[in-house]
Design a protein around this motif. Structure first.
Motif, PDB file in Angstrom:
ATOM      1  N   MET A 119      -1.393  -8.516   4.129  1.00 55.18           N
ATOM      2  CA  MET A 119      -1.682  -7.226   3.996  1.00 55.18           C
ATOM      3  C   MET A 119      -2.844  -7.332   5.539  1.00 55.18           C
ATOM      4  SD  MET A 119      -0.953  -5.660   1.665  1.00 55.18           S
ATOM      5  CE  MET A 119      -2.501  -4.617   1.401  1.00 55.18           C
ATOM      6  N   PRO A 120      -1.935  -6.017   5.945  1.00 53.69           N
ATOM      7  CA  PRO A 120      -2.137  -5.355   7.303  1.00 53.69           C
ATOM      8  C   PRO A 120      -4.311  -5.291   6.900  1.00 53.69           C
ATOM      9  CG  PRO A 120      -1.515  -3.218   6.694  1.00 53.69           C
ATOM     10  CD  PRO A 120      -1.100  -4.605   5.071  1.00 53.69           C
ATOM     11  N   LEU A 121      -4.869  -5.893   8.493  1.00 54.08           N
ATOM     12  CA  LEU A 121      -6.395  -5.776   8.660  1.00 54.08           C
ATOM     13  C   LEU A 121      -6.785  -4.295   8.554  1.00 54.08           C
ATOM     14  CD1 LEU A 121      -7.247  -8.897   9.670  1.00 54.08           C
ATOM     15  CD2 LEU A 121      -7.664  -8.639   7.733  1.00 54.08           C
ATOM     16  N   GLY A 122      -7.626  -3.389   8.253  1.00 53.25           N
ATOM     17  CA  GLY A 122      -8.428  -2.150   8.760  1.00 53.25           C
ATOM     18  C   GLY A 122      -7.149  -1.483   7.638  1.00 53.25           C
ATOM     19  N   SER A 123      -7.229  -1.249   6.964  1.00 55.64           N
ATOM     20  CA  SER A 123      -6.215  -0.947   6.717  1.00 55.64           C
ATOM     21  C   SER A 123      -7.396   0.589   5.716  1.00 55.64           C
ATOM     22  CB  SER A 123      -5.012  -0.732   5.134  1.00 55.64           C
ATOM     23  OG  SER A 123      -6.192  -1.765   4.327  1.00 55.64           O
ATOM     24  N   ASN A 124      -8.774  -0.049   5.932  1.00 58.61           N
ATOM     25  CA  ASN A 124      -9.382   0.664   5.283  1.00 58.61           C
ATOM     26  C   ASN A 124     -10.470   0.719   5.652  1.00 58.61           C
ATOM     27  OD1 ASN A 124     -11.317  -1.530   4.018  1.00 58.61           O
ATOM     28  ND2 ASN A 124      -9.326  -0.747   2.396  1.00 58.61           N
ATOM     29  N   ALA A 125     -12.079   1.549   5.979  1.00 63.18           N
ATOM     30  CA  ALA A 125     -13.300   1.435   6.458  1.00 63.18           C
ATOM     31  C   ALA A 125     -13.685   0.039   6.580  1.00 63.18           C
ATOM     32  CB  ALA A 125     -13.806   2.661   6.164  1.00 63.18           C
ATOM     33  N   TYR A 157      -8.020   2.479  13.513  1.00 64.41           N
ATOM     34  CA  TYR A 157      -6.285   1.790  13.806  1.00 64.41           C
ATOM     35  C   TYR A 157      -5.434   0.345  13.910  1.00 64.41           C
ATOM     36  CZ  TYR A 157      -1.409   3.407  14.159  1.00 64.41           C
ATOM     37  OH  TYR A 157       0.212   3.435  14.539  1.00 64.41           O
ATOM     38  N   TYR A 158      -5.754   0.370  15.527  1.00 62.79           N
ATOM     39  CA  TYR A 158      -5.433  -0.550  16.023  1.00 62.79           C
ATOM     40  C   TYR A 158      -6.056  -1.945  15.017  1.00 62.79           C
ATOM     41  CZ  TYR A 158      -4.008   2.442  19.560  1.00 62.79           C
ATOM     42  OH  TYR A 158      -3.552   3.720  20.539  1.00 62.79           O
ATOM     43  N   ALA A 159      -6.668  -1.668  14.633  1.00 63.45           N
ATOM     44  CA  ALA A 159      -7.254  -3.524  14.103  1.00 63.45           C
ATOM     45  C   ALA A 159      -6.714  -3.636  12.567  1.00 63.45           C
ATOM     46  CB  ALA A 159      -9.090  -3.341  13.895  1.00 63.45           C
ATOM     47  N   SER A 160      -6.335  -2.361  12.084  1.00 65.85           N
ATOM     48  CA  SER A 160      -5.016  -2.532  11.040  1.00 65.85           C
ATOM     49  C   SER A 160      -3.862  -2.797  11.611  1.00 65.85           C
ATOM     50  CB  SER A 160      -5.290  -1.453  10.676  1.00 65.85           C
ATOM     51  OG  SER A 160      -4.537  -0.474  11.358  1.00 65.85           O
ATOM     52  N   LEU A 161      -3.387  -3.375  12.238  1.00 68.22           N
ATOM     53  CA  LEU A 161      -2.503  -4.146  13.145  1.00 68.22           C
ATOM     54  C   LEU A 161      -2.186  -4.922  13.245  1.00 68.22           C
ATOM     55  CD1 LEU A 161      -1.327  -1.540  16.167  1.00 68.22           C
ATOM     56  CD2 LEU A 161      -0.745  -0.875  13.730  1.00 68.22           C
ATOM     57  N   VAL A 162      -3.302  -5.504  13.270  1.00 62.75           N
ATOM     58  CA  VAL A 162      -3.589  -6.940  12.981  1.00 62.75           C
ATOM     59  C   VAL A 162      -2.868  -7.698  11.949  1.00 62.75           C
ATOM     60  CG1 VAL A 162      -4.795  -9.449  13.795  1.00 62.75           C
ATOM     61  CG2 VAL A 162      -5.301  -7.097  15.382  1.00 62.75           C
ATOM     62  N   ARG A 163      -2.213  -8.743  11.731  1.00 64.91           N
ATOM     63  CA  ARG A 163      -1.625  -9.066  10.480  1.00 64.91           C
ATOM     64  C   ARG A 163      -1.762 -10.788  10.245  1.00 64.91           C
ATOM     65  NH1 ARG A 163       2.577  -6.080   7.566  1.00 64.91           N
ATOM     66  NH2 ARG A 163       3.168  -4.302   9.003  1.00 64.91           N
ATOM     67  N   ARG A 164      -2.254 -11.156   9.180  1.00 67.41           N
ATOM     68  CA  ARG A 164      -2.540 -12.076   9.398  1.00 67.41           C
ATOM     69  C   ARG A 164      -1.343 -13.069   9.198  1.00 67.41           C
ATOM     70  NH1 ARG A 164      -6.630 -13.185   4.511  1.00 67.41           N
ATOM     71  NH2 ARG A 164      -8.876 -11.832   5.743  1.00 67.41           N
ATOM     72  N   GLY A 165      -1.544 -14.308   9.716  1.00 63.99           N
ATOM     73  CA  GLY A 165      -0.214 -15.449  10.027  1.00 63.99           C
ATOM     74  C   GLY A 165       0.927 -14.937  10.575  1.00 63.99           C
TER      75      GLY A 165
END
Length: 493
Positions: free
Chosen positions: A75-81, A311-319
């Motif tokens: 799941m993308p991080l930062g998808s919510n506040a 928004y840019y933080a939500s683009l970071v994905r685990r793994g």
């Protein structure tokens, strides 16, 4: 020689990039800190100012059309506040940030494009030599005279006076041009009538004489002013007006007219070009009295608050180990450490400033004579930090108070014992000396010994040499130089 393997244990202090960054930000003044933050904003996509609009760029169609993932780790991080606020705290720490080497977080990379952050700074003001060179360039001097003039201009100091004797300059030119003293003197006379008039004079008397001679012949008080400059400039500086009237044969009206004219001249015609550029100080904190209590407030303009772009933080994905995602993770890690370092700096600044204000309440209410002794160790013990940290946070930091904008170092002062067993700060002693000198009789100024005795009468035990040192630091002349003879009263007819 026999080779052998040996196992040894040792302790070594290694400063990680995070610690290096925190220490460096701690000692930066407000202007340099703002420049550092501006460069970080340009080089790190994860950072933004807190006062910027909350509207994030809309995700692209490729992002919205991606199939939903079921694995929580994908799941993308930062998808919510909430996720964005956590700034990816569950991400593994980049190993490179644990190594004691220079990192991009410590030394922000310089922007490769966009406006230069220093392009709006004021340009250097025109120097005296450049101003004279421009006038010589449009003059009709010959090549030989121009070479002599260039040598003379180079010998003019910041006050506008000739820094070397004319004979010495002539000897220098004689080896190149075979120029005699009269030739050099003629070129010097030409320079002395350039703008500003009197430039290149040997001293203040010659500069004033050149300027008064350049005035129209019908200027009121011109001849009297010239006589005062040539024969009585020292008496004028000492205020011996009666002596001037007697020695020069001038009446009171003529002398007053001459003095008025001399005051319009400039004994140091080059000083206008050597004035330092005005630089405005941005206070790091404000000190106000609220409900009978002194409070400290950090200036938000001196240290803008940063946050991570959600928004840019939500683009970071685990793994995900792609190159793009690794770059995003690195920027996110650097952004987190920068924000943490800025918050630590603001907290340290707040605590140190509050401690200083609490110790110097009497100064804020009564003035310098109420300044209390204070050293770095006292503040370090109060805030439970090392003295080196206090030294860094108080260097080139300014506090806006009802007494003016003062540097943190202004509140620190050594102590001198008093008669009742207490202590008195050196700043308070200097303020008392300044007050005593201001109230003295100019015809009978207080000597260092009398100042020392007066301070001892007030209960402050200080040596005469200490009083002399404080007086010299404040730029106060000795009692001999401060003495002014009483002007005799004119007899009534």
């Amino acid at each position: 020689m026999k080779h052998a393997l040996q196992l040894r244990t040792s302790q070594q202090l290694a400063m990680t990039p995070q610690l290096q960054q925190a220490i460096r930000l701690l000692q930066l003044p407000a202007a340099e800190l703002n420049l550092e933050i501006r460069e970080a904003l340009e080089s790190n996509m994860m950072l933004e100012l807190e006062d910027e609009s909350d509207g994030d760029p809309a995700p692209s169609e490729a992002t919205t059309s991606e199939p939903a993932v079921t694995d929580p780790s994908e799941m993308p991080l930062g998808s919510n506040a909430t996720d964005a606020a956590r700034l990816g705290e569950s991400l593994p720490v980049d190993e490179r940030w644990d190594e004691p080497v220079t990192s991009a977080a410590v030394n922000a990379t310089e922007p490769t494009g966009g406006p230069d952050p220093l392009e709006n700074r004021a340009g250097d003001e025109r120097t005296l030599q450049a101003h004279l060179d421009w006038q010589l360039a449009i003059s009709k001097l010959s090549a030989r005279d121009r070479q002599i003039a260039d040598t003379l201009v180079d010998a003019i100091d910041e006050r506008g006076h000739l820094s070397e004797p004319l004979e010495s300059l002539q000897q220098t030119l004689a080896s190149e041009l075979q120029a005699d003293v009269d030739e050099v003197r003629a070129v010097l006379a030409f320079i002395q009538h350039l703008d500003p008039v009197g430039i290149g004079a040997q001293d203040a008397t010659e500069a004033l004489t050149i300027q008064v001679d350049a005035l129209p012949a019908d200027t009121p008080g011109r001849e009297a002013a010239r006589r005062v400059i040539q024969q009585g400039l020292g008496w004028l500086a000492e205020g011996q007006y009666c002596t001037l009237e007697k020695r020069l044969g001038l009446d009171e009206a003529a002398l007053e007219q001459a003095i008025t004219l001399i005051q319009q001249l400039d004994p140091h015609p080059g000083s206008a070009f050597s004035q330092p550029r005005t630089e405005y100080i941005v206070p790091d904190c404000f000190v106000r009295r609220v409900n009978g209590r002194w409070e400290v407030e950090i200036n938000p303009e001196a240290s803008p608050a940063l946050r991570v772009n959600s928004y840019y933080a939500s683009l970071v994905r685990r793994g995900d180990s792609s190159a793009d995602n690794s770059l995003l993770r690195q920027h996110l890690q650097e952004a987190r450490w920068l924000i943490k370092s800025l918050r630590s700096r603001a907290d340290t600044l707040q605590r140190v400033a509050q401690t200083i204000v609490e110790r110097q309440q009497a100064f804020l209410e009564q003035g310098e004579e109420a300044m209390q002794p204070l050293v770095l160790r006292d503040v370090a013990e109060a805030v439970e930090m090392h003295e080196s940290t206090i030294s860094r946070i108080t260097t080139h930091k300014y506090m806006h108070t009802p007494m003016g904008t003062l540097e943190f170092k202004h509140f620190f002062s050594s102590h001198v014992p008093t008669a009742d067993g207490g202590e008195c700060s050196a700043t308070a002693i200097r303020a008392r000396i300044r007050r005593l000198v201001a109230a003295e009789d100019p015809t009978r100024p207080l000597s260092d010994a009398r100042l020392t005795q007066t301070l001892q009468d007030e209960g402050i035990h200080v040596a005469r040499r200490t009083v002399a040192k404080y007086r010299e630091v404040m730029g106060i002349a000795s009692s001999t130089d401060r003495r002014r003879p009483a002007r005799p009263q004119k007899e009534k007819s």
